[in-house]
Design a protein around this motif. Structure first.
Motif, PDB file in Angstrom:
ATOM      1  N   ILE A 282       0.828  -1.224   0.000  1.00 18.95           N
ATOM      2  CA  ILE A 282       0.000   0.000   0.000  1.00 18.95           C
ATOM      3  C   ILE A 282       0.860   1.270   0.000  1.00 18.95           C
ATOM      4  CG2 ILE A 282      -2.024  -1.120   1.046  1.00 18.95           C
ATOM      5  CD1 ILE A 282      -1.230   0.228   3.719  1.00 18.95           C
ATOM      6  N   GLY A 283       2.133   1.096  -0.326  1.00 18.22           N
ATOM      7  CA  GLY A 283       2.992   2.289  -0.483  1.00 18.22           C
ATOM      8  C   GLY A 283       3.416   2.924   0.822  1.00 18.22           C
ATOM      9  N   ALA A 284       3.683   2.091   1.847  1.00 21.45           N
ATOM     10  CA  ALA A 284       4.138   2.673   3.121  1.00 21.45           C
ATOM     11  C   ALA A 284       5.452   3.424   2.916  1.00 21.45           C
ATOM     12  CB  ALA A 284       4.330   1.573   4.158  1.00 21.45           C
ATOM     13  N   MET A 285       5.507   4.597   3.496  1.00 23.62           N
ATOM     14  CA  MET A 285       6.765   5.363   3.476  1.00 23.62           C
ATOM     15  C   MET A 285       7.779   4.665   4.379  1.00 23.62           C
ATOM     16  SD  MET A 285       7.715   8.451   2.351  1.00 23.62           S
ATOM     17  CE  MET A 285       6.874   9.966   2.651  1.00 23.62           C
ATOM     18  N   ALA A 286       7.283   4.165   5.531  1.00 26.36           N
ATOM     19  CA  ALA A 286       8.185   3.502   6.475  1.00 26.36           C
ATOM     20  C   ALA A 286       7.414   2.508   7.344  1.00 26.36           C
ATOM     21  CB  ALA A 286       8.849   4.547   7.374  1.00 26.36           C
ATOM     22  N   ILE A 287       8.133   1.484   7.781  1.00 27.74           N
ATOM     23  CA  ILE A 287       7.569   0.518   8.741  1.00 27.74           C
ATOM     24  C   ILE A 287       8.619   0.343   9.840  1.00 27.74           C
ATOM     25  CG2 ILE A 287       6.528  -1.768   9.056  1.00 27.74           C
ATOM     26  CD1 ILE A 287       6.120  -1.891   6.003  1.00 27.74           C
ATOM     27  N   SER A 288       8.158   0.385  11.089  1.00 25.96           N
ATOM     28  CA  SER A 288       9.092   0.332  12.211  1.00 25.96           C
ATOM     29  C   SER A 288       9.089  -1.019  12.904  1.00 25.96           C
ATOM     30  CB  SER A 288       8.703   1.365  13.268  1.00 25.96           C
ATOM     31  OG  SER A 288       8.964   2.649  12.835  1.00 25.96           O
ATOM     32  N   HIS A 289      10.160  -1.270  13.626  1.00 28.55           N
ATOM     33  CA  HIS A 289      10.415  -2.477  14.426  1.00 28.55           C
ATOM     34  C   HIS A 289      10.980  -3.583  13.532  1.00 28.55           C
ATOM     35  CE1 HIS A 289       9.155  -1.365  18.400  1.00 28.55           C
ATOM     36  NE2 HIS A 289       8.039  -0.862  17.925  1.00 28.55           N
ATOM     37  N   LEU A 290      10.115  -4.433  12.977  1.00 26.43           N
ATOM     38  CA  LEU A 290      10.525  -5.458  12.003  1.00 26.43           C
ATOM     39  C   LEU A 290      11.450  -6.530  12.576  1.00 26.43           C
ATOM     40  CD1 LEU A 290      11.125  -3.020   8.985  1.00 26.43           C
ATOM     41  CD2 LEU A 290       9.073  -4.378   9.445  1.00 26.43           C
ATOM     42  N   GLU A 291      11.380  -6.739  13.907  1.00 25.06           N
ATOM     43  CA  GLU A 291      12.194  -7.819  14.488  1.00 25.06           C
ATOM     44  C   GLU A 291      11.851  -9.154  13.836  1.00 25.06           C
ATOM     45  OE1 GLU A 291      10.777  -5.371  16.184  1.00 25.06           O
ATOM     46  OE2 GLU A 291      12.234  -4.607  17.629  1.00 25.06           O
ATOM     47  N   GLU A 292      10.572  -9.350  13.470  1.00 19.10           N
ATOM     48  CA  GLU A 292      10.105 -10.646  12.954  1.00 19.10           C
ATOM     49  C   GLU A 292       9.809 -10.592  11.450  1.00 19.10           C
ATOM     50  OE1 GLU A 292      10.074 -13.381  14.648  1.00 19.10           O
ATOM     51  OE2 GLU A 292      10.516 -12.522  16.623  1.00 19.10           O
ATOM     52  N   ILE A 293      10.401  -9.677  10.738  1.00 19.81           N
ATOM     53  CA  ILE A 293      10.140  -9.551   9.291  1.00 19.81           C
ATOM     54  C   ILE A 293      10.547 -10.839   8.563  1.00 19.81           C
ATOM     55  CG2 ILE A 293      12.388  -8.476   8.782  1.00 19.81           C
ATOM     56  CD1 ILE A 293      10.937  -6.689   6.732  1.00 19.81           C
ATOM     57  N   SER A 294       9.767 -11.218   7.542  1.00 19.34           N
ATOM     58  CA  SER A 294      10.086 -12.430   6.773  1.00 19.34           C
ATOM     59  C   SER A 294      11.031 -12.058   5.620  1.00 19.34           C
ATOM     60  CB  SER A 294       8.800 -13.009   6.174  1.00 19.34           C
ATOM     61  OG  SER A 294       8.289 -12.093   5.209  1.00 19.34           O
ATOM     62  N   ASP A 295      11.607 -13.064   4.981  1.00 22.75           N
ATOM     63  CA  ASP A 295      12.471 -12.808   3.820  1.00 22.75           C
ATOM     64  C   ASP A 295      11.671 -12.134   2.703  1.00 22.75           C
ATOM     65  OD1 ASP A 295      14.472 -13.952   5.211  1.00 22.75           O
ATOM     66  OD2 ASP A 295      14.553 -15.824   4.036  1.00 22.75           O
ATOM     67  N   GLU A 296      10.409 -12.567   2.554  1.00 22.30           N
ATOM     68  CA  GLU A 296       9.551 -11.958   1.512  1.00 22.30           C
ATOM     69  C   GLU A 296       9.274 -10.495   1.856  1.00 22.30           C
ATOM     70  OE1 GLU A 296       8.643 -14.843   3.192  1.00 22.30           O
ATOM     71  OE2 GLU A 296       9.543 -16.078   1.607  1.00 22.30           O
TER      72      GLU A 296
END
Ligand SMILES: N=CN[C@@H](CCC(=O)O)C(=O)O
Ligand SMILES: [Zn+2]
Length: 436
Positions: A282-296
Protein backbone atom coordinates in the motif's frame (compact mmCIF):
# COMPACT_ATOMS: atom_id res chain seq x y z
CA UNK A 1 24.89 43.81 0.70
CA UNK A 2 23.33 40.66 2.17
CA UNK A 3 24.22 39.62 5.69
CA UNK A 4 24.65 35.98 6.50
CA UNK A 5 23.69 34.76 9.93
CA UNK A 6 26.68 32.62 10.82
CA UNK A 7 30.05 31.38 9.61
CA UNK A 8 31.42 28.29 11.31
CA UNK A 9 35.08 28.05 10.37
CA UNK A 10 38.36 26.21 10.95
CA UNK A 11 36.68 22.83 11.48
CA UNK A 12 38.99 19.83 11.23
CA UNK A 13 36.33 17.69 9.61
CA UNK A 14 32.88 18.25 8.12
CA UNK A 15 30.87 15.06 7.73
CA UNK A 16 28.27 16.01 5.15
CA UNK A 17 26.91 12.44 5.02
CA UNK A 18 25.79 12.95 1.41
CA UNK A 19 26.93 15.74 -0.91
CA UNK A 20 25.23 15.04 -4.23
CA UNK A 21 21.56 15.66 -3.45
CA UNK A 22 20.65 12.00 -3.06
CA UNK A 23 17.74 11.39 -0.70
CA UNK A 24 18.90 8.16 0.99
CA UNK A 25 21.55 5.49 0.98
CA UNK A 26 20.96 1.75 0.77
CA UNK A 27 22.90 -1.49 0.45
CA UNK A 28 26.67 -1.18 0.21
CA UNK A 29 26.39 2.60 -0.16
CA UNK A 30 25.44 2.78 3.53
CA UNK A 31 29.12 2.17 4.30
CA UNK A 32 29.98 5.49 2.65
CA UNK A 33 29.95 8.96 4.18
CA UNK A 34 30.90 12.06 2.21
CA UNK A 35 33.15 14.35 4.19
CA UNK A 36 35.60 17.21 3.95
CA UNK A 37 38.96 16.70 5.64
CA UNK A 38 42.61 16.91 4.71
CA UNK A 39 45.90 16.05 6.32
CA UNK A 40 47.49 19.44 5.68
CA UNK A 41 45.73 21.07 8.59
CA UNK A 42 43.47 23.11 6.31
CA UNK A 43 40.23 24.22 8.03
CA UNK A 44 36.68 23.91 6.70
CA UNK A 45 33.73 26.27 6.86
CA UNK A 46 29.95 26.31 6.64
CA UNK A 47 28.14 29.56 5.82
CA UNK A 48 24.51 29.97 6.89
CA UNK A 49 22.12 32.60 5.55
CA UNK A 50 19.47 34.63 7.37
CA UNK A 51 16.84 31.97 6.74
CA UNK A 52 18.89 29.30 8.49
CA UNK A 53 19.84 27.59 5.24
CA UNK A 54 23.35 26.42 4.35
CA UNK A 55 24.54 28.68 1.54
CA UNK A 56 28.18 27.61 1.21
CA UNK A 57 30.48 24.87 2.40
CA UNK A 58 34.16 24.22 1.63
CA UNK A 59 37.65 25.14 2.80
CA UNK A 60 37.95 28.28 4.93
CA UNK A 61 39.64 30.08 2.06
CA UNK A 62 37.06 29.09 -0.56
CA UNK A 63 34.08 30.08 1.55
CA UNK A 64 35.54 33.43 2.64
CA UNK A 65 36.59 34.43 -0.86
CA UNK A 66 33.23 33.45 -2.38
CA UNK A 67 31.50 35.44 0.34
CA UNK A 68 33.73 38.48 -0.40
CA UNK A 69 33.10 38.12 -4.16
CA UNK A 70 29.37 38.24 -3.53
CA UNK A 71 29.98 41.26 -1.25
CA UNK A 72 28.16 39.59 1.59
CA UNK A 73 28.61 40.35 5.28
CA UNK A 74 28.59 37.90 8.18
CA UNK A 75 26.95 38.61 11.53
CA UNK A 76 28.30 35.81 13.78
CA UNK A 77 31.33 33.53 13.76
CA UNK A 78 32.11 30.26 15.51
CA UNK A 79 35.67 29.01 15.61
CA UNK A 80 35.45 25.21 15.31
CA UNK A 81 39.20 24.58 15.41
CA UNK A 82 39.94 20.91 16.09
CA UNK A 83 36.24 20.04 15.93
CA UNK A 84 34.18 17.90 13.62
CA UNK A 85 30.77 18.88 12.34
CA UNK A 86 27.98 16.44 11.53
CA UNK A 87 24.32 16.93 10.55
CA UNK A 88 21.78 17.16 13.37
CA UNK A 89 20.48 13.68 14.16
CA UNK A 90 17.04 12.59 13.00
CA UNK A 91 14.98 10.38 15.28
CA UNK A 92 12.47 8.54 13.09
CA UNK A 93 10.20 7.03 15.80
CA UNK A 94 9.12 8.34 19.21
CA UNK A 95 6.11 8.39 21.56
CA UNK A 96 7.06 11.46 23.61
CA UNK A 97 3.68 12.80 24.84
CA UNK A 98 2.33 11.06 27.90
CA UNK A 99 1.57 11.34 31.61
CA UNK A 100 2.45 8.87 34.37
CA UNK A 101 5.47 6.79 35.17
CA UNK A 102 6.07 3.11 34.30
CA UNK A 103 9.30 2.48 36.17
CA UNK A 104 7.55 -0.31 38.13
CA UNK A 105 7.05 -2.23 34.87
CA UNK A 106 10.77 -2.24 34.23
CA UNK A 107 11.18 -4.32 37.37
CA UNK A 108 8.41 -6.69 36.19
CA UNK A 109 10.11 -7.14 32.84
CA UNK A 110 13.49 -7.72 34.46
CA UNK A 111 11.80 -10.43 36.52
CA UNK A 112 10.70 -12.12 33.28
CA UNK A 113 7.30 -10.65 32.26
CA UNK A 114 6.97 -10.15 28.51
CA UNK A 115 5.74 -6.95 26.88
CA UNK A 116 2.38 -8.52 26.00
CA UNK A 117 1.93 -10.05 29.47
CA UNK A 118 2.25 -6.59 31.02
CA UNK A 119 -0.04 -5.12 28.32
CA UNK A 120 -2.72 -7.81 28.67
CA UNK A 121 -2.72 -7.40 32.44
CA UNK A 122 -3.86 -3.80 31.93
CA UNK A 123 -0.40 -2.25 32.16
CA UNK A 124 1.81 -0.97 29.38
CA UNK A 125 0.03 1.30 26.91
CA UNK A 126 -3.25 0.96 28.91
CA UNK A 127 -1.60 2.30 32.06
CA UNK A 128 -0.30 5.31 30.15
CA UNK A 129 -3.63 5.89 28.39
CA UNK A 130 -5.46 6.25 31.73
CA UNK A 131 -3.03 8.89 32.96
CA UNK A 132 -2.79 10.71 29.64
CA UNK A 133 -6.58 10.97 29.40
CA UNK A 134 -6.65 12.60 32.85
CA UNK A 135 -3.85 15.09 32.07
CA UNK A 136 -4.54 18.59 30.77
CA UNK A 137 -3.06 19.88 27.54
CA UNK A 138 -0.87 22.23 29.59
CA UNK A 139 0.50 19.39 31.74
CA UNK A 140 1.24 17.26 28.69
CA UNK A 141 2.94 20.16 26.94
CA UNK A 142 5.19 20.92 29.91
CA UNK A 143 6.62 17.40 30.10
CA UNK A 144 6.78 17.06 26.31
CA UNK A 145 8.74 20.30 26.00
CA UNK A 146 11.24 19.10 28.60
CA UNK A 147 11.68 15.79 26.73
CA UNK A 148 12.24 17.60 23.44
CA UNK A 149 14.94 19.72 25.03
CA UNK A 150 16.71 16.63 26.37
CA UNK A 151 16.52 15.07 22.87
CA UNK A 152 18.00 18.20 21.36
CA UNK A 153 20.85 18.29 23.87
CA UNK A 154 21.62 14.75 22.72
CA UNK A 155 21.88 16.00 19.13
CA UNK A 156 18.40 15.46 17.67
CA UNK A 157 17.23 18.30 15.41
CA UNK A 158 14.28 16.51 13.77
CA UNK A 159 12.03 14.06 15.57
CA UNK A 160 8.94 12.08 14.64
CA UNK A 161 6.33 12.37 17.44
CA UNK A 162 3.26 10.14 17.75
CA UNK A 163 -0.07 10.44 19.49
CA UNK A 164 -1.49 7.08 20.62
CA UNK A 165 -2.09 7.28 24.36
CA UNK A 166 -5.63 8.62 23.94
CA UNK A 167 -7.36 5.92 21.90
CA UNK A 168 -10.50 8.06 21.64
CA UNK A 169 -11.28 11.08 19.57
CA UNK A 170 -10.93 13.67 22.34
CA UNK A 171 -7.68 12.51 23.81
CA UNK A 172 -6.04 11.69 20.46
CA UNK A 173 -6.83 15.22 19.20
CA UNK A 174 -5.59 16.63 22.53
CA UNK A 175 -2.26 14.87 22.00
CA UNK A 176 -2.02 16.11 18.42
CA UNK A 177 -2.70 19.68 19.60
CA UNK A 178 0.14 19.35 22.11
CA UNK A 179 2.47 18.17 19.34
CA UNK A 180 1.24 21.02 17.11
CA UNK A 181 2.04 23.59 19.79
CA UNK A 182 5.62 22.32 20.03
CA UNK A 183 5.85 22.29 16.25
CA UNK A 184 4.88 25.97 16.14
CA UNK A 185 6.94 27.19 19.09
CA UNK A 186 10.05 25.10 19.60
CA UNK A 187 13.39 25.21 17.86
CA UNK A 188 13.43 21.57 16.83
CA UNK A 189 11.93 19.96 13.73
CA UNK A 190 8.86 17.79 14.35
CA UNK A 191 7.11 15.31 12.07
CA UNK A 192 3.76 14.52 13.71
CA UNK A 193 1.98 11.21 13.54
CA UNK A 194 -1.60 10.26 14.30
CA UNK A 195 -1.58 6.85 16.03
CA UNK A 196 -5.16 6.41 17.26
CA UNK A 197 -4.82 2.65 16.63
CA UNK A 198 -1.91 2.16 19.04
CA UNK A 199 -3.88 -0.31 21.19
CA UNK A 200 -7.40 -1.63 21.54
CA UNK A 201 -9.01 0.45 24.33
CA UNK A 202 -10.08 -1.47 27.45
CA UNK A 203 -13.64 -2.75 27.07
CA UNK A 204 -13.55 -2.72 23.23
CA UNK A 205 -12.79 -5.29 20.59
CA UNK A 206 -10.29 -4.64 17.81
CA UNK A 207 -13.19 -4.51 15.41
CA UNK A 208 -14.97 -1.83 17.45
CA UNK A 209 -11.77 0.14 17.85
CA UNK A 210 -11.15 -0.02 14.08
CA UNK A 211 -14.63 1.37 13.47
CA UNK A 212 -14.06 4.16 15.99
CA UNK A 213 -10.80 5.14 14.25
CA UNK A 214 -12.41 5.03 10.78
CA UNK A 215 -15.77 6.60 11.62
CA UNK A 216 -14.97 9.04 14.43
CA UNK A 217 -11.29 9.79 14.82
CA UNK A 218 -10.19 10.13 11.18
CA UNK A 219 -13.20 12.31 10.21
CA UNK A 220 -12.47 14.65 13.15
CA UNK A 221 -8.79 14.73 12.21
CA UNK A 222 -9.73 15.52 8.61
CA UNK A 223 -11.69 18.58 9.76
CA UNK A 224 -8.84 19.80 11.93
CA UNK A 225 -6.41 19.39 9.04
CA UNK A 226 -8.71 21.27 6.70
CA UNK A 227 -9.15 24.14 9.13
CA UNK A 228 -5.34 24.11 9.58
CA UNK A 229 -5.68 23.80 13.33
CA UNK A 230 -3.46 20.75 12.98
CA UNK A 231 -0.66 19.86 10.56
CA UNK A 232 -0.15 16.13 10.79
CA UNK A 233 2.30 14.26 8.58
CA UNK A 234 1.89 10.52 9.11
CA UNK A 235 -0.55 7.79 10.10
CA UNK A 236 0.48 4.87 12.30
CA UNK A 237 -1.09 1.63 13.61
CA UNK A 238 0.27 -1.06 15.95
CA UNK A 239 -0.15 -4.02 13.56
CA UNK A 240 0.43 -6.99 15.85
CA UNK A 241 -1.13 -10.29 16.90
CA UNK A 242 -3.66 -9.46 19.64
CA UNK A 243 -3.73 -5.74 18.72
CA UNK A 244 -4.79 -4.72 15.16
CA UNK A 245 -4.55 -7.46 12.57
CA UNK A 246 -3.22 -6.94 9.04
CA UNK A 247 -6.65 -6.28 7.49
CA UNK A 248 -7.74 -3.81 10.15
CA UNK A 249 -4.37 -2.07 9.95
CA UNK A 250 -4.58 -1.86 6.17
CA UNK A 251 -8.02 -0.25 6.30
CA UNK A 252 -6.90 2.35 8.81
CA UNK A 253 -3.65 3.14 6.99
CA UNK A 254 -5.40 3.48 3.64
CA UNK A 255 -7.97 5.78 5.18
CA UNK A 256 -5.12 7.97 6.49
CA UNK A 257 -3.45 7.91 3.10
CA UNK A 258 -6.68 9.11 1.48
CA UNK A 259 -6.52 12.30 3.57
CA UNK A 260 -2.89 12.92 2.61
CA UNK A 261 -0.98 11.29 5.45
CA UNK A 262 2.16 9.23 4.89
CA UNK A 263 1.89 5.61 5.97
CA UNK A 264 4.44 4.96 8.71
CA UNK A 265 3.51 2.15 11.11
CA UNK A 266 4.55 -0.51 13.66
CA UNK A 267 4.85 -3.97 12.10
CA UNK A 268 6.30 -7.45 12.55
CA UNK A 269 7.54 -6.61 16.06
CA UNK A 270 6.59 -9.53 18.30
CA UNK A 271 5.15 -11.92 15.72
CA UNK A 272 5.60 -12.37 12.01
CA UNK A 273 2.27 -11.10 10.65
CA UNK A 274 3.34 -10.14 7.12
CA UNK A 275 2.99 -6.48 8.06
CA UNK A 276 5.98 -5.65 5.86
CA UNK A 277 4.40 -7.27 2.79
CA UNK A 278 1.10 -5.47 3.47
CA UNK A 279 2.82 -2.12 4.07
CA UNK A 280 4.89 -2.37 0.90
CA UNK A 281 1.75 -3.22 -1.10
CA UNK A 282 0.00 0.00 0.00
CA UNK A 283 2.99 2.29 -0.48
CA UNK A 284 4.14 2.67 3.12
CA UNK A 285 6.76 5.36 3.48
CA UNK A 286 8.18 3.50 6.48
CA UNK A 287 7.57 0.52 8.74
CA UNK A 288 9.09 0.33 12.21
CA UNK A 289 10.42 -2.48 14.43
CA UNK A 290 10.53 -5.46 12.00
CA UNK A 291 12.19 -7.82 14.49
CA UNK A 292 10.10 -10.65 12.95
CA UNK A 293 10.14 -9.55 9.29
CA UNK A 294 10.09 -12.43 6.77
CA UNK A 295 12.47 -12.81 3.82
CA UNK A 296 9.55 -11.96 1.51
CA UNK A 297 8.85 -8.85 3.60
CA UNK A 298 12.45 -7.69 3.21
CA UNK A 299 12.24 -8.22 -0.53
CA UNK A 300 8.90 -6.40 -0.81
CA UNK A 301 10.18 -3.38 1.13
CA UNK A 302 13.42 -3.31 -0.87
CA UNK A 303 11.45 -3.39 -4.12
CA UNK A 304 9.06 -0.58 -3.19
CA UNK A 305 11.57 1.57 -1.30
CA UNK A 306 9.65 1.54 2.01
CA UNK A 307 12.12 2.46 4.77
CA UNK A 308 12.71 -0.01 7.61
CA UNK A 309 12.99 1.97 10.85
CA UNK A 310 14.82 -0.19 13.35
CA UNK A 311 14.67 0.51 17.07
CA UNK A 312 17.55 -1.07 18.98
CA UNK A 313 16.33 0.12 22.40
CA UNK A 314 13.18 -2.02 22.15
CA UNK A 315 15.00 -5.23 21.36
CA UNK A 316 17.48 -4.42 24.12
CA UNK A 317 14.97 -3.62 26.85
CA UNK A 318 12.51 -6.40 25.95
CA UNK A 319 15.31 -8.88 25.24
CA UNK A 320 13.85 -9.58 21.81
CA UNK A 321 15.64 -11.14 18.90
CA UNK A 322 17.07 -8.06 17.13
CA UNK A 323 15.77 -7.16 13.65
CA UNK A 324 17.83 -8.77 10.83
CA UNK A 325 19.56 -5.56 9.82
CA UNK A 326 22.52 -7.21 8.05
CA UNK A 327 20.12 -9.06 5.82
CA UNK A 328 18.02 -5.93 5.23
CA UNK A 329 21.11 -4.01 4.10
CA UNK A 330 22.36 -6.89 1.93
CA UNK A 331 18.96 -7.00 0.24
CA UNK A 332 19.03 -3.23 -0.46
CA UNK A 333 16.32 -2.15 1.95
CA UNK A 334 16.63 1.44 3.12
CA UNK A 335 17.35 1.27 6.86
CA UNK A 336 16.82 4.14 9.32
CA UNK A 337 17.09 4.45 13.10
CA UNK A 338 14.74 5.70 15.80
CA UNK A 339 14.94 5.89 19.58
CA UNK A 340 11.37 4.61 20.15
CA UNK A 341 11.38 6.95 23.18
CA UNK A 342 8.30 5.90 25.20
CA UNK A 343 7.47 4.80 28.75
CA UNK A 344 8.62 1.27 27.88
CA UNK A 345 11.91 2.30 26.26
CA UNK A 346 13.01 5.47 28.05
CA UNK A 347 15.90 6.59 25.88
CA UNK A 348 15.88 9.96 24.17
CA UNK A 349 19.50 9.93 23.02
CA UNK A 350 20.22 9.03 19.41
CA UNK A 351 23.98 8.62 20.10
CA UNK A 352 23.05 5.80 22.50
CA UNK A 353 20.71 4.33 19.86
CA UNK A 354 23.53 4.44 17.30
CA UNK A 355 25.87 2.68 19.72
CA UNK A 356 23.28 -0.07 20.31
CA UNK A 357 22.73 -0.31 16.56
CA UNK A 358 26.43 -0.99 16.09
CA UNK A 359 26.80 -3.51 18.90
CA UNK A 360 23.42 -5.29 18.86
CA UNK A 361 22.38 -4.92 15.23
CA UNK A 362 25.92 -5.25 13.87
CA UNK A 363 25.87 -2.02 11.91
CA UNK A 364 29.09 -0.15 11.22
CA UNK A 365 29.40 3.41 12.55
CA UNK A 366 29.10 4.76 8.99
CA UNK A 367 25.88 2.80 8.47
CA UNK A 368 24.53 4.02 11.80
CA UNK A 369 25.19 7.66 10.90
CA UNK A 370 23.55 7.31 7.48
CA UNK A 371 20.59 5.60 9.21
CA UNK A 372 20.30 8.34 11.85
CA UNK A 373 20.50 11.24 9.39
CA UNK A 374 19.66 11.05 5.68
CA UNK A 375 17.73 7.76 5.85
CA UNK A 376 15.72 8.78 8.93
CA UNK A 377 14.84 12.07 7.20
CA UNK A 378 13.78 10.06 4.14
CA UNK A 379 11.53 7.87 6.35
CA UNK A 380 9.74 11.11 7.23
CA UNK A 381 9.64 12.31 3.62
CA UNK A 382 11.86 15.35 4.25
CA UNK A 383 15.36 14.37 3.16
CA UNK A 384 15.26 17.25 0.66
CA UNK A 385 15.69 19.63 3.63
CA UNK A 386 17.11 17.53 6.49
CA UNK A 387 19.67 14.80 7.07
CA UNK A 388 22.86 16.08 5.40
CA UNK A 389 25.08 19.16 5.22
CA UNK A 390 24.54 20.46 1.70
CA UNK A 391 23.86 23.85 0.18
CA UNK A 392 20.12 24.56 0.24
CA UNK A 393 19.38 22.42 3.32
CA UNK A 394 18.54 23.57 6.85
CA UNK A 395 21.64 24.39 8.87
CA UNK A 396 20.85 21.79 11.51
CA UNK A 397 24.18 20.53 12.77
CA UNK A 398 26.32 19.43 15.70
CA UNK A 399 29.77 20.75 16.49
CA UNK A 400 31.67 17.95 18.19
CA UNK A 401 34.60 18.58 20.49
CA UNK A 402 36.75 16.02 18.72
CA UNK A 403 38.55 15.72 15.41
CA UNK A 404 36.91 12.32 14.90
CA UNK A 405 33.13 12.22 14.73
CA UNK A 406 33.03 8.51 15.64
CA UNK A 407 33.61 9.49 19.28
CA UNK A 408 29.92 10.39 19.43
CA UNK A 409 29.05 6.69 19.03
CA UNK A 410 32.07 5.16 20.72
CA UNK A 411 31.70 7.08 24.01
CA UNK A 412 28.61 5.16 25.07
CA UNK A 413 26.15 7.37 26.95
CA UNK A 414 28.73 10.19 27.13
CA UNK A 415 27.35 12.37 24.35
CA UNK A 416 27.55 15.34 26.74
CA UNK A 417 31.34 14.98 26.65
CA UNK A 418 31.39 15.09 22.86
CA UNK A 419 28.66 17.52 21.71
CA UNK A 420 29.84 21.11 22.03
CA UNK A 421 26.98 22.89 20.24
CA UNK A 422 23.66 22.00 18.70
CA UNK A 423 22.67 24.37 15.90
CA UNK A 424 19.12 24.52 14.55
CA UNK A 425 18.43 26.57 11.42
CA UNK A 426 21.61 28.52 12.03
CA UNK A 427 20.90 29.35 15.70
CA UNK A 428 22.87 27.87 18.59
CA UNK A 429 20.15 26.12 20.60
CA UNK A 430 22.38 24.20 22.98
CA UNK A 431 25.91 24.78 24.22
CA UNK A 432 27.71 22.44 26.49
CA UNK A 433 29.12 24.89 29.03
CA UNK A 434 31.97 22.55 30.03
CA UNK A 435 33.04 22.35 26.40
CA UNK A 436 33.25 26.11 25.71
N1 LIG B 1 4.91 -1.36 20.22
C1 LIG B 1 4.12 -0.42 20.36
N2 LIG B 1 4.40 0.83 20.79
C2 LIG B 1 5.58 1.25 21.47
C3 LIG B 1 5.51 0.99 22.94
C4 LIG B 1 4.54 1.90 23.59
C5 LIG B 1 4.39 1.68 25.07
O1 LIG B 1 4.72 0.59 25.58
O2 LIG B 1 3.95 2.63 25.72
C6 LIG B 1 6.85 0.79 20.80
O3 LIG B 1 6.98 1.12 19.63
O4 LIG B 1 7.72 0.19 21.39
ZN1 LIG C 1 6.58 2.78 18.73
Amino acid sequence: MTDNKLLIHSAKQIVQVVSDGRRFRKGNEMKTLDFLEDDEGQGFSILINRNGIICDIGTDEEVRSRCADRKEGIINFIDAKGCSIIPGLVDAHTHPVWAGDRVHEFAMKLAGATYMEVHNAGGGIHYTVERTRRATEGQLFTSFKERLMRMREAGTTLVECKSGYGLNVDCEMKMLRVIEKAKQTMAIGISSTYCGAHAVPKGSTAEEATKDVLNNQIPELTELLQSEELHVDNIDVFCEKGVFDVDQSKQILESGKSIGLNINFHGDELHSTKSAEMGASIGAMAISHLEEISDEGIKAMADTGSVGVVLPTTAYILRLKPPPVRKMIEENMIVALGSDFNPNAYCHAMPVVMHLACVLLKMSMQEALNAATINAAHALGVSDKHGSLEVGKYANLLILDTGRWENLIYKFGCYGDVIKNVIYKGDVVHSNIRRQ
